[in-house]
Scaffold this motif. Structure first.
Motif, PDB file in Angstrom:
ATOM      1  N   ASP A   1      -4.631  42.622 -33.839  1.00 21.04           N
ATOM      2  CA  ASP A   1      -5.769  42.276 -32.996  1.00 21.04           C
ATOM      3  C   ASP A   1      -5.535  42.769 -31.571  1.00 21.04           C
ATOM      4  OD1 ASP A   1      -7.103  40.975 -35.070  1.00 21.04           O
ATOM      5  OD2 ASP A   1      -6.207  39.026 -34.598  1.00 21.04           O
ATOM      6  N   PRO A   2      -6.611  43.036 -30.844  1.00 24.39           N
ATOM      7  CA  PRO A   2      -6.448  43.443 -29.440  1.00 24.39           C
ATOM      8  C   PRO A   2      -5.598  42.430 -28.675  1.00 24.39           C
ATOM      9  CG  PRO A   2      -8.726  43.717 -30.142  1.00 24.39           C
ATOM     10  CD  PRO A   2      -8.014  43.016 -31.259  1.00 24.39           C
ATOM     11  N   GLY A   3      -4.664  42.956 -27.898  1.00 27.80           N
ATOM     12  CA  GLY A   3      -3.760  42.102 -27.144  1.00 27.80           C
ATOM     13  C   GLY A   3      -2.484  41.752 -27.885  1.00 27.80           C
ATOM     14  N   ASP A   4      -2.434  42.058 -29.184  1.00 25.89           N
ATOM     15  CA  ASP A   4      -1.267  41.733 -29.997  1.00 25.89           C
ATOM     16  C   ASP A   4      -0.558  42.970 -30.548  1.00 25.89           C
ATOM     17  OD1 ASP A   4      -1.703  39.004 -29.672  1.00 25.89           O
ATOM     18  OD2 ASP A   4      -2.978  38.868 -31.457  1.00 25.89           O
ATOM     19  N   GLY A   5      -0.911  44.146 -30.072  1.00 21.69           N
ATOM     20  CA  GLY A   5      -0.339  45.381 -30.595  1.00 21.69           C
ATOM     21  C   GLY A   5       1.137  45.552 -30.278  1.00 21.69           C
ATOM     22  N   LEU A   6       1.573  45.013 -29.143  1.00 25.85           N
ATOM     23  CA  LEU A   6       2.987  45.037 -28.784  1.00 25.85           C
ATOM     24  C   LEU A   6       3.471  43.596 -28.856  1.00 25.85           C
ATOM     25  CD1 LEU A   6       4.953  47.059 -26.369  1.00 25.85           C
ATOM     26  CD2 LEU A   6       5.008  44.613 -25.956  1.00 25.85           C
ATOM     27  N   SER A   7       4.409  43.356 -29.749  1.00 28.81           N
ATOM     28  CA  SER A   7       4.948  42.006 -29.917  1.00 28.81           C
ATOM     29  C   SER A   7       6.228  41.869 -29.122  1.00 28.81           C
ATOM     30  CB  SER A   7       5.256  41.723 -31.389  1.00 28.81           C
ATOM     31  OG  SER A   7       4.089  41.814 -32.157  1.00 28.81           O
ATOM     32  N   VAL A   8       6.313  40.780 -28.366  1.00 33.87           N
ATOM     33  CA  VAL A   8       7.527  40.471 -27.613  1.00 33.87           C
ATOM     34  C   VAL A   8       8.064  39.124 -28.086  1.00 33.87           C
ATOM     35  CG1 VAL A   8       6.953  41.836 -25.570  1.00 33.87           C
ATOM     36  CG2 VAL A   8       6.215  39.463 -25.704  1.00 33.87           C
ATOM     37  N   SER A   9       9.347  38.929 -27.890  1.00 33.93           N
ATOM     38  CA  SER A   9       9.999  37.691 -28.320  1.00 33.93           C
ATOM     39  C   SER A   9       9.519  36.519 -27.463  1.00 33.93           C
ATOM     40  CB  SER A   9      11.513  37.831 -28.222  1.00 33.93           C
ATOM     41  OG  SER A   9      11.908  37.851 -26.870  1.00 33.93           O
ATOM     42  N   PRO A  10       9.625  35.320 -27.990  1.00 33.58           N
ATOM     43  CA  PRO A  10       9.248  34.134 -27.209  1.00 33.58           C
ATOM     44  C   PRO A  10      10.029  34.023 -25.902  1.00 33.58           C
ATOM     45  CG  PRO A  10       9.541  33.550 -29.515  1.00 33.58           C
ATOM     46  CD  PRO A  10       9.996  34.975 -29.356  1.00 33.58           C
ATOM     47  N   ALA A  11      11.224  34.581 -25.844  1.00 33.04           N
ATOM     48  CA  ALA A  11      12.027  34.524 -24.622  1.00 33.04           C
ATOM     49  C   ALA A  11      11.327  35.228 -23.461  1.00 33.04           C
ATOM     50  CB  ALA A  11      13.400  35.146 -24.863  1.00 33.04           C
ATOM     51  N   PHE A  12      10.422  36.160 -23.757  1.00 28.22           N
ATOM     52  CA  PHE A  12       9.697  36.843 -22.691  1.00 28.22           C
ATOM     53  C   PHE A  12       8.827  35.862 -21.917  1.00 28.22           C
ATOM     54  CE2 PHE A  12       6.195  39.238 -20.842  1.00 28.22           C
ATOM     55  CZ  PHE A  12       6.893  40.183 -20.118  1.00 28.22           C
ATOM     56  N   ASN A  13       8.253  34.922 -22.606  1.00 28.07           N
ATOM     57  CA  ASN A  13       7.408  33.909 -21.972  1.00 28.07           C
ATOM     58  C   ASN A  13       8.263  32.729 -21.544  1.00 28.07           C
ATOM     59  OD1 ASN A  13       4.959  35.359 -22.450  1.00 28.07           O
ATOM     60  ND2 ASN A  13       5.200  34.825 -24.590  1.00 28.07           N
ATOM     61  N   PHE A  14       9.270  33.032 -20.761  1.00 27.87           N
ATOM     62  CA  PHE A  14      10.272  32.084 -20.301  1.00 27.87           C
ATOM     63  C   PHE A  14       9.600  30.875 -19.658  1.00 27.87           C
ATOM     64  CE2 PHE A  14      13.287  30.774 -16.906  1.00 27.87           C
ATOM     65  CZ  PHE A  14      14.346  30.408 -17.716  1.00 27.87           C
ATOM     66  N   GLY A  15       9.870  29.701 -20.202  1.00 25.93           N
ATOM     67  CA  GLY A  15       9.260  28.491 -19.681  1.00 25.93           C
ATOM     68  C   GLY A  15      10.173  27.681 -18.807  1.00 25.93           C
ATOM     69  N   GLY A  16      11.402  28.071 -18.685  1.00 26.71           N
ATOM     70  CA  GLY A  16      12.336  27.322 -17.858  1.00 26.71           C
ATOM     71  C   GLY A  16      13.307  26.530 -18.708  1.00 26.71           C
TER      72      GLY A  16
END
Length: 176
Positions: free
Chosen positions: A42-57
């Motif tokens: 789907d648009p916006g999901d073509g490049l998958s990154v690990s959850p660590a990229f969305n570092f929440g602290g």
């Protein structure tokens, strides 16, 4: 501003956009976050990154360290956004070779909103991140060797439809 300027024209355009995102993530030393590329996602999901990229602290890490990591991720996100559009413009056959002022202004506004919301940066700090990233990537994507890698990566993506991180990194390793 018209967000249609960022929409893909076709599958070829999308493959170059995803290649540009992967190249930019790689040159920003973010290859550890790459999971894969998928042309049929789907648009916006073509490049998958690990959850660590969305570092929440992490409560054990200082607030300053968390903030620095968030700014680093803002820089990588900015690079991926710009890389997507620049690779399509600079590297794809028939590309314009320069970004329009409207497209640049739209991306600047998107980065400004992210920088304010996620990192509480002021406009001058955000502009510095954007301008430095833009300047670096203009030189990068104008390089014929990078264009060759982008061609190979986008072609492989169109042929195979998806690439794992390892497969994409085989192409990206040529950037070193």
């Amino acid at each position: 501003m018209d967000k249609n300027a960022l929409q893909y024209k076709d599958e070829n355009d999308r493959s170059y956009g995803l290649a540009g995102m992967a190249i930019s993530l790689y040159v920003w030393d973010g290859e550890e976050y790459l999971i894969g590329l998928d042309l049929d996602a789907d648009p916006g999901d073509g490049l998958s990154v690990s959850p660590a990229f969305n570092f929440g602290g992490n409560p054990r890490v200082s607030a300053r360290s968390v903030w620095k990591e968030m700014v680093k991720h803002l820089q990588m996100s900015t690079a991926m956004l710009l890389g997507n559009v620049m690779c399509r413009s600079y590297c794809a056959p028939g590309g314009a070779r320069r970004l329009s002022s409207q497209t640049t202004a739209l991306m600047r506004a998107m980065v400004r909103d992210e920088g304010r919301e996620l990192c509480s940066l002021d406009d001058d700090e955000i502009a510095e991140i954007f301008d430095q990233t833009l300047s670096y990537l203009e030189r990068l994507y104008a390089n014929t060797a990078v264009a060759t890698i982008a061609d190979s990566l986008s072609s492989a993506l169109r042929t195979r439809r998806s690439l794992s991180a390892a497969e994409a990194l085989d192409f990206l390793a040529r950037l070193r």
